[in-house]
Design an enzyme around this catalytic site. Structure first.
Site, PDB file in Angstrom:
ATOM      1  N   GLU A  34       1.854  -0.138  -4.851  1.00 54.90           N
ATOM      2  CA  GLU A  34       0.889   0.881  -5.295  1.00 54.90           C
ATOM      3  C   GLU A  34       1.613   2.226  -5.369  1.00 54.90           C
ATOM      4  O   GLU A  34       2.157   2.698  -4.375  1.00 54.90           O
ATOM      5  CB  GLU A  34      -0.265   0.973  -4.304  1.00 54.90           C
ATOM      6  CG  GLU A  34      -1.314   1.994  -4.725  1.00 54.90           C
ATOM      7  CD  GLU A  34      -2.118   2.571  -3.563  1.00 54.90           C
ATOM      8  OE1 GLU A  34      -3.243   3.008  -3.794  1.00 54.90           O
ATOM      9  OE2 GLU A  34      -1.603   2.615  -2.426  1.00 54.90           O
ATOM     10  N   ASP A  82       0.830  -1.203   0.000  1.00 55.08           N
ATOM     11  CA  ASP A  82       0.000   0.000   0.000  1.00 55.08           C
ATOM     12  C   ASP A  82       0.869   1.259   0.000  1.00 55.08           C
ATOM     13  O   ASP A  82       1.829   1.348   0.775  1.00 55.08           O
ATOM     14  CB  ASP A  82      -0.872  -0.025   1.267  1.00 55.08           C
ATOM     15  CG  ASP A  82      -1.801   1.168   1.355  1.00 55.08           C
ATOM     16  OD1 ASP A  82      -2.735   1.250   0.556  1.00 55.08           O
ATOM     17  OD2 ASP A  82      -1.577   2.020   2.231  1.00 55.08           O
TER      18      ASP A  82
HETATM   19  C1  BGC Z   1      -5.431   2.751  -0.169  1.00 58.84           C
HETATM   20  C2  BGC Z   1      -6.490   3.652   0.387  1.00 58.84           C
HETATM   21  C3  BGC Z   1      -6.024   4.127   1.743  1.00 58.84           C
HETATM   22  C4  BGC Z   1      -4.621   4.764   1.676  1.00 58.84           C
HETATM   23  C5  BGC Z   1      -4.020   4.912   3.020  1.00 58.84           C
HETATM   24  C6  BGC Z   1      -4.278   3.690  -0.300  1.00 58.84           C
HETATM   25  O1  BGC Z   1      -3.700   3.995  -1.365  1.00 58.84           O
HETATM   26  O2  BGC Z   1      -5.773   2.156  -1.383  1.00 58.84           O
HETATM   27  O3  BGC Z   1      -7.733   3.041   0.465  1.00 58.84           O
HETATM   28  O4  BGC Z   1      -6.930   5.066   2.247  1.00 58.84           O
HETATM   29  O5  BGC Z   1      -3.748   3.952   0.945  1.00 58.84           O
HETATM   30  O6  BGC Z   1      -3.649   3.672   3.526  1.00 58.84           O
END
Ligand code: BGC
Length: 539
Positions: A266, A199
């Site tokens: 991500e 993440d």
């Molecule tokens: C997740 C989100 C989240 C954020 C903070 C992201 O990119 O996909 O849903 O709110 O990270 O953890």
């Protein structure tokens, strides 16, 4: 047999909204296990499950209080083990959502860290003294609104949070934090998970000198809505720092000890995303792939897709990008790109066929296979703090997070479309009920069947999974490319006028409504598409 990680097809499950099994209105792990056969029936390789770890749920589970425990709302560790075993029995890999840049403020690490400036974990988070006038140390902003700094009266310091104040930023400059995070990953690898979605991976490090971010003109990048001042900064000091790569190499070294596992990061980095992704996936010692936001914007056109591919360069052509059109953070693409006069379901089918034809990994979000539109919610229904904060200019993410509609018939009214016997945490929109899985199963022309056909073609066609991509010039707003040295020709009419492409007849592998082949041309209706086995020369 090819390595499953090449051109993998991933299906994202948002556990709160997939399937409830204990009537509390929130989806859970036994619910996912029950529905794994549906996921397997789509022809995907892997399932990415959004966080199900112990959490106060300030950000719906993206605020983790124990990285190695299952939140009771979602079930138990035994439930996770059962899910994993059933997935593996069905031939599905399981990827978990590994939080890297922050924890919950209720995590024991943070509770200890905030207790004093001298405890063993004092430097596990990003603490900084106020400026002499008491204000925050610098101009960094939170993605979710307001400054990225929260005052703590005990330490008499600010702590940094890139997201909610309940999500304090871990300090990865501290070697013990890196080691602790690798221990967490080892825990899950030993349990048998097949990989991680990391993440917000580019948020892991901050500039140790805490320099101010410079201002920029808004770029229109898809990761931040225009209503958010976060888009007015060049985030060169609060994220995407050079030190990230060193940690990613440690992650990869760990994964190499567990054959066949994958790490996908991500990356939302505005206009810099392509560079960041190239950097994080270079060679064979960093991430396997990165998941980007670049197709999450309002732009839906052939020039836009070509522009994005050109920007990503060899990362895109070399299969290091994981493409998606929707997820739990963005408006569903059927609503984002759709127009009132579009032929029914045409956009949903085109999007799945296009995704299935792209090189690299691809990721479907739950409900994509049903062509679900964004749910329209009242302010009273909202649960997402991001939406509550920015309402009504930006409605947040709940419209993409409503429950999966499984059943349109029988007890469907009482069971909230088969999702839950209890009151769902977000309402099931009326428009979604008619699109339920069981309703689409019985209709040959449904989005669900088109989805299975597109994915089945990708799975049996090596050129679509691992072949190169070469874009061709085509008329109007038709996106044309070949895969696998010209072995497969893919044509997508992304416009709302019919388009004619001059090509000799070729074997049609997958097509939309009303595509017509003649002796020397192919006519595609608005939002029509064709994937052909051919080596034709376009004019
Ligand atoms: C997740 C989100 C989240 C954020 C903070 C992201 O990119 O996909 O849903 O709110 O990270 O953890």
């Amino acid at each position: 047999m090819i390595d499953w990680r090449q051109g993998a097809v991933i299906y994202q499950v948002y556990p709160r909204s997939f399937q409830d099994s204990d009537a509390d209105g929130v989806g859970d792990l036994p619910g996912i296990t029950r529905r794994l056969s549906h996921i397997a029936s789509l022809g995907v390789d892997a399932v990415w499950i959004s966080p199900f770890f112990a959490s106060p749920m300030a950000d719906m589970g993206y605020d983790v209080a124990d990285f190695c425990a299952v939140d009771p709302l979602f079930g138990s560790m035994a439930d996770f083990e059962a899910l994993l075993a059933e997935a593996h029995r069905l031939g599905l890999k399981i990827l978990i959502d590994q939080l890297t840049s922050h924890s919950s403020d209720q995590h024991p690490w943070f509770i200890e860290s905030r207790a004093s400036r001298s405890n063993a974990r004092a430097d596990w988070y990003v603490w900084a003294d106020p400026k002499p006038d008491g204000t925050a140390p610098n101009n960094w902003l939170s993605v979710f609104g307001g400054p990225a700094w929260e005052w703590d009266g005990v330490r008499r310091q600010y702590y940094m949070h890139s997201f909610l104040r309940q999500q304090p930023q871990l300090n990865f400059h501290c070697p013990a934090v890196q080691d602790a995070m690798l221990d967490v990953m080892r825990f899950w690898l030993d349990k048998g998970v097949d990989g991680f979605r990391l993440d917000a991976v580019n948020h892991m490090f901050h500039d140790a000198m805490l320099r101010n971010n410079p201002a920029i003109a808004p770029t229109g990048a898809a990761d931040v809505p225009e209503t958010n001042p976060y888009g007015l900064q060049d985030h060169r000091f609060d994220k995407s720092r050079p030190e990230v790569v060193g940690f990613l190499q440690r992650v990869r070294a760990l994964l190499e000890r567990y054959p066949g596992r994958i790490a996908i990061g991500e990356v939302g980095d505005g206009d810099r995303s392509p560079d960041t992704v190239r950097h994080y996936t270079l060679g064979n010692a960093r991430l396997h792939a990165c998941y980007t936001f670049d197709l999450f914007g309002p732009q839906f056109s052939s020039p836009h897709i070509r522009k994005v591919f050109a920007a990503f360069g060899e990362a895109a052509t070399g299969g290091k990008v994981c493409w998606a059109f929707s997820n739990h953070d963005v408006m569903r693409h059927v609503s984002r790109w759709g127009m009132p006069d579009d032929p029914p379901d045409a956009l949903a089918k085109l999007a799945i066929a296009l995704l299935a034809a792209l090189p690299g990994a691809i990721c479907l979000y739950q409900g994509d296979e049903l062509g679900l539109p964004e749910a329209e919610l009242a302010f009273e229904d909202l649960r997402d703090p991001y939406g509550i904060r920015f309402w009504p200019a930006f409605k947040g993410r709940d419209g993409a997070r409503t429950p999966m509609p499984w059943e349109a018939h029988g007890e469907a009214q009482a069971t909230n479309a088969g999702f839950s016997q209890g009151r769902p945490w977000l309402p099931v929109p009326e428009a979604h009920r008619a699109r339920a899985v069981d309703a689409q199963e019985t209709v040959e022309a449904s989005v669900l069947h088109a989805c299975r056909a597109a994915l089945a073609l990708r799975q049996k066609t090596i050129a679509l999974r691992t072949g190169d991509i070469a874009f061709l010039d085509a008329p109007a707003d038709c996106l044309a490319f070949t895969r696998g040295n010209g072995a497969i020709l893919c044509l997508f009419n992304m416009g709302r006028a019919a388009c004619t492409v001059s090509i000799p007849p070729a074997e049609m592998l997958h097509t939309s409504h009303a595509a017509v082949q003649t002796a020397d041309a192919l006519l595609l209706p608005p939002l029509g598409f064709a994937i052909l086995a051919a080596q034709p020369a376009l004019p």
